[in-house]
Design a protein around this motif. Structure first.
Motif, PDB file in Angstrom:
ATOM      1  N   SER A 283      -3.420  -6.328   4.130  1.00 31.76           N
ATOM      2  CA  SER A 283      -3.531  -4.869   4.110  1.00 31.76           C
ATOM      3  C   SER A 283      -3.717  -4.353   5.526  1.00 31.76           C
ATOM      4  CB  SER A 283      -4.703  -4.431   3.233  1.00 31.76           C
ATOM      5  OG  SER A 283      -5.934  -4.888   3.764  1.00 31.76           O
ATOM      6  N   TYR A 396       4.054  -9.346   1.145  1.00 34.08           N
ATOM      7  CA  TYR A 396       3.900  -7.888   1.051  1.00 34.08           C
ATOM      8  C   TYR A 396       2.615  -7.476   1.744  1.00 34.08           C
ATOM      9  CZ  TYR A 396       7.589  -7.982  -2.483  1.00 34.08           C
ATOM     10  OH  TYR A 396       8.782  -8.169  -3.140  1.00 34.08           O
ATOM     11  N   GLN A 398      -0.142  -4.045   2.035  1.00 32.96           N
ATOM     12  CA  GLN A 398      -0.581  -2.748   1.533  1.00 32.96           C
ATOM     13  C   GLN A 398      -0.989  -1.882   2.715  1.00 32.96           C
ATOM     14  OE1 GLN A 398      -3.617  -2.997  -1.439  1.00 32.96           O
ATOM     15  NE2 GLN A 398      -4.024  -0.801  -1.454  1.00 32.96           N
ATOM     16  N   THR A 399      -0.416  -0.674   2.789  1.00 33.82           N
ATOM     17  CA  THR A 399      -0.643   0.217   3.914  1.00 33.82           C
ATOM     18  C   THR A 399      -1.023   1.609   3.402  1.00 33.82           C
ATOM     19  OG1 THR A 399       1.603   1.130   4.090  1.00 33.82           O
ATOM     20  CG2 THR A 399       1.215  -1.050   5.059  1.00 33.82           C
ATOM     21  N   LYS A 401       0.692   4.119   3.652  1.00 32.01           N
ATOM     22  CA  LYS A 401       1.938   4.732   3.199  1.00 32.01           C
ATOM     23  C   LYS A 401       2.498   4.068   1.955  1.00 32.01           C
ATOM     24  CE  LYS A 401       1.910   7.529   6.690  1.00 32.01           C
ATOM     25  NZ  LYS A 401       1.670   8.977   6.498  1.00 32.01           N
ATOM     26  N   GLY A 402       1.810   3.040   1.443  1.00 33.57           N
ATOM     27  CA  GLY A 402       2.293   2.329   0.268  1.00 33.57           C
ATOM     28  C   GLY A 402       2.341   0.832   0.521  1.00 33.57           C
ATOM     29  N   THR A 403       2.828   0.100  -0.468  1.00 37.43           N
ATOM     30  CA  THR A 403       2.969  -1.354  -0.358  1.00 37.43           C
ATOM     31  C   THR A 403       4.420  -1.694  -0.056  1.00 37.43           C
ATOM     32  OG1 THR A 403       1.148  -1.713  -1.908  1.00 37.43           O
ATOM     33  CG2 THR A 403       2.646  -3.559  -1.534  1.00 37.43           C
ATOM     34  N   PHE A 404       4.651  -2.479   1.004  1.00 37.46           N
ATOM     35  CA  PHE A 404       6.000  -2.788   1.453  1.00 37.46           C
ATOM     36  C   PHE A 404       6.138  -4.294   1.676  1.00 37.46           C
ATOM     37  CE2 PHE A 404       4.858   1.404   3.041  1.00 37.46           C
ATOM     38  CZ  PHE A 404       5.929   2.179   2.646  1.00 37.46           C
TER      39      PHE A 404
END
Length: 485
Positions: A283, A396, A398-399, A401-404
């Motif tokens: 994250s 992946y 988690q940020t 701005k969302g999970t990418f």
């Protein structure tokens, strides 16, 4: 021909990968789910291993909250000092756990029946086949035994999109019935909800829905679906008008009606079954205007060596066979712990480097995503590009701005003055241009390329076409509208 034997010495350099190196590379490129599956397998096969549930509490006071402890756990687990915790009393442990499942069931059965909790209720959406069988059961009184068998068989042959995927001849041979009975049941099922169910191709799907909308009396519109559907999709309105006698406006309005139809009638029932969940490997958080990187404990669990087996290895009463077995298991466990810690450390370094390179994205948004390649991150982390490639595979983050996926942050760049723009920024430009275009004169790929060049972005026409297709936007010939002013 002169044939002779010769003896010579050549000095060469070769990289020979040991079994441990291969395993370390494989562990690095595993996703969170794959790693947890591997750990579960190792825990079953290697009794020396166990989860280290208190490792974070032990190391947190002397380190940053988000900092990885490289190799510290492995060294602590392999320390020759006597552990403070006493060895496990296996007899007492197994006696206390005996019939635990039975006791838990008994306790549940003695609970008051009037107590309710959310865990006692479950939610299950009705499937497409259940919905169709429910409608079919309402007609049982009007059907013969043979027709019931045919109808139930046909419903079971409908796929998730609502299409009947079985050949007529096959049904005749399997059920030993005539085609007329089969066709009768198909017609009945095609009258069920959702509209268009039981069709065998896209044309039949659209025809069923149009008939239910009242278009069955207009043979000219039915003829367009049967013989001019491809031309209608390609916006060849003039050719259709010449062959049907309809005006361009009538054909355009009919296409707008077609757009409201559902090409996959069963899609609404399969949406919930396709939901997938992602466990982020790390994250990125913004704390006091600083980006803080953490590694998810679930995706990178810590392991340790069981104290019982460490004591057993030091016991002088064991035989040679037991010693060899324990040493082999301890070596495998130690290497697995080291590999997982190295994986954890590498992933954290890569995510940290990505956060530093894409800081504007996490603060502003997708428009500020900068071009990034593997080589840049590899130089920042001081590893090879292949290591970065393995580290981001299936991972992946988690940020705010969302999970990418980590691969999301690696984009091709285009020069724009002193700055670079990523491919995502180019796609955003293309979408904005198409949204603002004149629908009667839509922009071609070449025109979009020229407009991008005016923004100092040298993007070729083929690249524009590739990005447009990635955005699921049709070409200009299919975006053109023919409404009369």
């Amino acid at each position: 021909m002169n044939i002779k034997f010769d003896l010579s010495i050549n000095q060469t350099q070769k990289l020979i990968m040991t079994q441990e190196m291969r395993q370390s590379i494989e562990i690095l490129q595993l996703s969170a789910m794959e790693l947890n599956n591997l750990i579960e397998t190792e825990l079953m096969e290697n009794p020396v291993l166990e989860f280290n549930e208190v490792s974070i509490k032990n190391v947190a006071p002397n380190n940053d909250e988000d900092g990885p402890i490289k190799g510290e756990l492995a060294q602590e687990d392999l320390s020759p000092q006597e552990p403070l915790k006493e060895s496990i009393q296996w007899d007492d442990y197994f006696n206390s756990m005996e019939n635990a499942d039975y006791r838990s069931q008994a306790q549940c059965s003695t609970a008051p029946e009037d107590e309710y909790g959310f865990e006692k209720f479950t939610s299950q959406e009705k499937t497409l086949h259940e919905y169709l069988h429910l409608q079919f059961n309402m007609l049982e009184m009007e059907l013969s035994h043979s027709e019931k068998i045919i109808g139930e068989y046909l419903i079971d042959c409908i796929n998730d999109n609502g299409y009947l995927i079985v050949d007529m001849n096959y049904i005749v041979n399997v059920l030993d019935v005539d085609e007329a009975s089969i066709q009768k049941m198909i017609s009945i099922i095609q009258g069920f909800d959702p509209s268009g169910i039981g069709c065998r191709n896209i044309e039949e799907c659209l025809l069923i829905q149009l008939r239910q909308m009242g278009y069955d009396d207009d043979e000219v519109y039915m003829d367009i679906i049967k013989h001019h559907l491809v031309e209608l999709a390609d916006n060849q309105f003039k050719r259709i008008a010449q062959e049907t006698g309809l005006s361009l406006e009538e054909i355009y309005e009919f296409k707008e009606v077609i757009k409201t139809l559902e090409p996959k009638p069963g899609r609404e029932f399969s949406g919930s079954e396709q939901i997938s969940y992602i466990i982020p490997d790390g994250s990125i958080e913004i704390v006091n205007d600083e980006l803080v990187v953490k590694v998810n404990e679930v995706s990178a669990p810590r392991l340790q060596i069981n104290n019982y087996y460490k004591k057993l290895l030091k016991n002088s009463d064991k035989n040679e066979e037991t010693k060899v077995y324990l040493e082999k298991k301890l070596d495998g466990a130690a290497f697995l712990i080291k590999s997982i810690e190295q994986r954890r450390d590498t992933i954290k370094k890569v995510i940290t480097a990505i956060a530093e390179s894409q800081r504007c994205f996490f603060v502003e948004g997708a428009g500020d995503l900068r071009p990034l390649i593997l080589k840049t991150i590899a130089e920042m982390v001081d590893v090879h590009e292949s290591t970065v490639s393995r580290a981001i595979r299936g991972k992946y983050v988690q940020t705010p701005k969302g999970t990418f996926p980590l691969k999301f942050f690696f984009k091709r760049g285009y020069a724009q003055g002193e700055e670079d723009r990523s491919s995502d920024a180019i796609k955003r430009y293309i979408r904005d241009m198409i949204d603002q275009e004149d629908k009667k004169k839509p922009l071609s790929d070449q025109k979009i390329s020229e407009l991008l060049q005016q923004k100092n972005l040298d993007v070729a026409r083929r690249t524009v076409a590739k990005y447009r297709e990635a955005l699921l936007i049709q070409p200009s010939s299919k975006r053109k509208e023919y409404r009369q002013s």
